[in-house]
Design an enzyme around this catalytic site. Structure first.
Site, PDB file in Angstrom:
ATOM      1  N   GLY A 232      -0.391   4.314  -2.658  1.00 45.59           N
ATOM      2  CA  GLY A 232      -1.169   3.477  -1.734  1.00 45.59           C
ATOM      3  C   GLY A 232      -0.321   2.389  -1.131  1.00 45.59           C
ATOM      4  N   ASN A 233      -0.961   1.456  -0.471  1.00 43.35           N
ATOM      5  CA  ASN A 233      -0.243   0.287   0.050  1.00 43.35           C
ATOM      6  C   ASN A 233      -1.142  -0.933  -0.040  1.00 43.35           C
ATOM      7  OD1 ASN A 233      -1.690  -0.115   2.699  1.00 43.35           O
ATOM      8  ND2 ASN A 233      -0.970   1.992   2.988  1.00 43.35           N
ATOM      9  N   ARG A 234      -0.611  -2.088   0.344  1.00 41.76           N
ATOM     10  CA  ARG A 234      -1.309  -3.351   0.066  1.00 41.76           C
ATOM     11  C   ARG A 234      -2.338  -3.747   1.111  1.00 41.76           C
ATOM     12  NH1 ARG A 234       1.317  -5.647  -4.149  1.00 41.76           N
ATOM     13  NH2 ARG A 234       3.527  -5.149  -4.347  1.00 41.76           N
ATOM     14  N   SER A 235      -2.585  -2.909   2.100  1.00 42.05           N
ATOM     15  CA  SER A 235      -3.529  -3.300   3.154  1.00 42.05           C
ATOM     16  C   SER A 235      -4.928  -3.531   2.575  1.00 42.05           C
ATOM     17  CB  SER A 235      -3.592  -2.198   4.210  1.00 42.05           C
ATOM     18  OG  SER A 235      -4.643  -2.476   5.102  1.00 42.05           O
ATOM     19  N   ALA A 297      -3.346   0.827   7.767  1.00 42.49           N
ATOM     20  CA  ALA A 297      -1.976   1.064   7.307  1.00 42.49           C
ATOM     21  C   ALA A 297      -1.941   2.504   6.824  1.00 42.49           C
ATOM     22  CB  ALA A 297      -1.620   0.090   6.196  1.00 42.49           C
TER      23      ALA A 297
END
Ligand code: CTP
Length: 425
Positions: A232-235, A297
């Site tokens: 995943g990512n931090r968005s 994102a």
């Protein structure tokens, strides 16, 4: 008392005829306020300077008396006007504080009126632009950052300091932004106010998206490794939700395609997705929208193979053998939309960058055939993921570069929609 203007103000200047309170608090950078005062007067503003007692230790009041449109005010008492703070606050179209010390910022955030400048800040309804300047250690102190977040959350515009030489020869972050940068930031605030005033008129209230379909994506996608794990990512999705909410408020029929777990704004059609592939499919179904804002994102890479069961330790041989995850590229959704852009359609991208922000964003704008690109330095204080505030620069395909000071994600959303609305006209 105004010195003759070096550059005559044009009628186009957002400063023409505007009343500006220029607050100066005590810091070595107070000399830059003199240059800012000059820029404002030259642009046609009526500048009313206010100096704190400490500011007068750095710059003489005679300098501002000579350059500004009115005499400097320094005190709540002993001057002609018995209530200068409310008079100034009511007369102002904008209040600027440059430089703003940690103490001034703290008093303002806490609602403490301990002098004419803080009293004016508390008494005014006008937009306020605060330009901090202080030593790096003070700038980085959690109390100062918290106070700035409090102010930004109340709609105060913050022009962040830059890196460079500080008082005493130290080098670091905390140097007052250059007068030209502050000038541009205030111009943008006044222009946005003028646009908002216009849309507050009864015959043209904020309904400039009525009849339009707007597709917004939000959140970071999750790319499965196995049924339990993902990349995943931090968005957080907050900026995309703010765009969806603003577009709804301005009359659009909005579809929000989201991988974030925030509650959907009322009146917005929500499509929940998880992966880049699901987002791509959902966007494709709504690719005929008048406006598409890709605030999500989207993962650039995903595991090439998704394990059908939870990968267990030791299943690949001895207990020390670690699985290798091979990645493959996802489809660039926005580039696909840009390549097949419909006549009159407006495409907006968000570029989350940590270096060479404007160059990278401009490159993506051109490469993906976009109309608007929102460049976002996600490594800056008070910007990017999870924050309620953001610091962005809006780039247009015609080369326009519109920097914004630190403000709420809703304000960023409205500024982006203002740019979209202008392109649709
Ligand atoms: N985007 C997209 N599909 C992808 C990746 C990104 O539609 N697979 C969109 C994002 O929603 C955003 C814009 O493209 O609006 C820019 O995304 P960003 O991640 O900043 O850029 P990339 O194109 O991924 O480029 P780079 O990897 O060089 O940062």
């Amino acid at each position: 008392m105004t010195e003759s203007a070096g550059h005559p103000a044009s009628d186009q200047s957002p400063f023409a005829g505007r009343r500006v309170v220029l607050g100066v608090s005590g810091g070595i950078a107070a000399y830059k306020a003199v240059l800012l005062c000059r820029l404002l007067v030259d642009a046609g503003a009526h500048v009313m300077p206010v100096m704190t007692a400490a500011a007068q230790k750095f710059v003489g009041r005679a300098t501002f008396d000579a350059l500004a449109s009115e005499r400097v005010r320094t005190s709540m008492f002993g001057e002609d006007d018995p209530i200068p703070h409310t008079t100034l606050g009511q007369r102002a179209d904008v209040v600027i504080v440059a430089p703003a010390t940690a103490r001034l910022i703290g008093s303002y955030a806490a609602g403490i009126s301990d002098g004419l400048l803080t009293a004016t800040l508390l008494a005014t309804q006008a937009p306020v632009v605060v330009c901090p300047a202080m030593h790096t250690e003070m700038w980085e102190h959690p109390a100062v950052q918290h106070n700035l977040d409090v102010l930004a959350g109340r709609g105060v515009h913050i022009v962040v300091p830059t890196d460079g030489r500080l008082a005493g020869g130290d080098i670091g972050t905390g140097r007052l932004a250059e007068p030209e940068t502050i000038f541009e930031a205030v111009a943008a605030v006044l222009a946005a106010e003028a646009a908002a005033d216009h849309t507050r008129q009864p015959e043209s209230k904020r309904d400039d998206f009525t009849g339009m379909t707007v597709t917004v994506t939000a959140g970071g996608t999750r790319e499965a490794i196995d049924p339990v794990r993902f990349i995943g990512n931090r968005s957080s999705g907050k900026q995309g939700y703010a765009v969806a909410t603003a577009a709804r408020d301005r009359g659009a029929a909005v579809t929000l395609i989201t991988s974030a777990s925030l509650p959907a704004p009322a009146g917005v059609t929500e499509v929940r997705v998880e992966s880049a592939a699901e987002m791509e499919a959902a966007v494709r179904e709504r690719s005929g929208a008048d406006v598409i804002v890709m605030a999500a994102a989207v993962a650039d890479f995903r595991p090439a193979d998704v394990a059908p069961h939870k990968i267990k330790k030791g299943e690949l041989g001895d207990a020390d053998t670690v699985p290798q995850i091979v990645l493959e590229q996802t489809t660039d959704i926005l580039a696909g939309l840009g390549a097949a852009k419909l006549a009159g359609q407006v495409l907006v991208g968000f570029a989350a960058e940590t270096a060479d922000v404007l160059d990278n964003a401009a490159d993506k704008l051109a490469r993906k055939n976009l109309d608007v690109m929102v460049a976002n330095d996600v490594s800056a204080d008070g910007a990017g993921f999870a924050h309620d505030t953001n610091i962005v620069t809006i780039l247009l395909a015609d080369g326009t570069v519109r920097p914004m000071s630190k403000c709420s994600k809703r304000e960023v959303a409205d500024a982006v929609l203002d740019a979209v609305a202008a392109l649709r006209r």
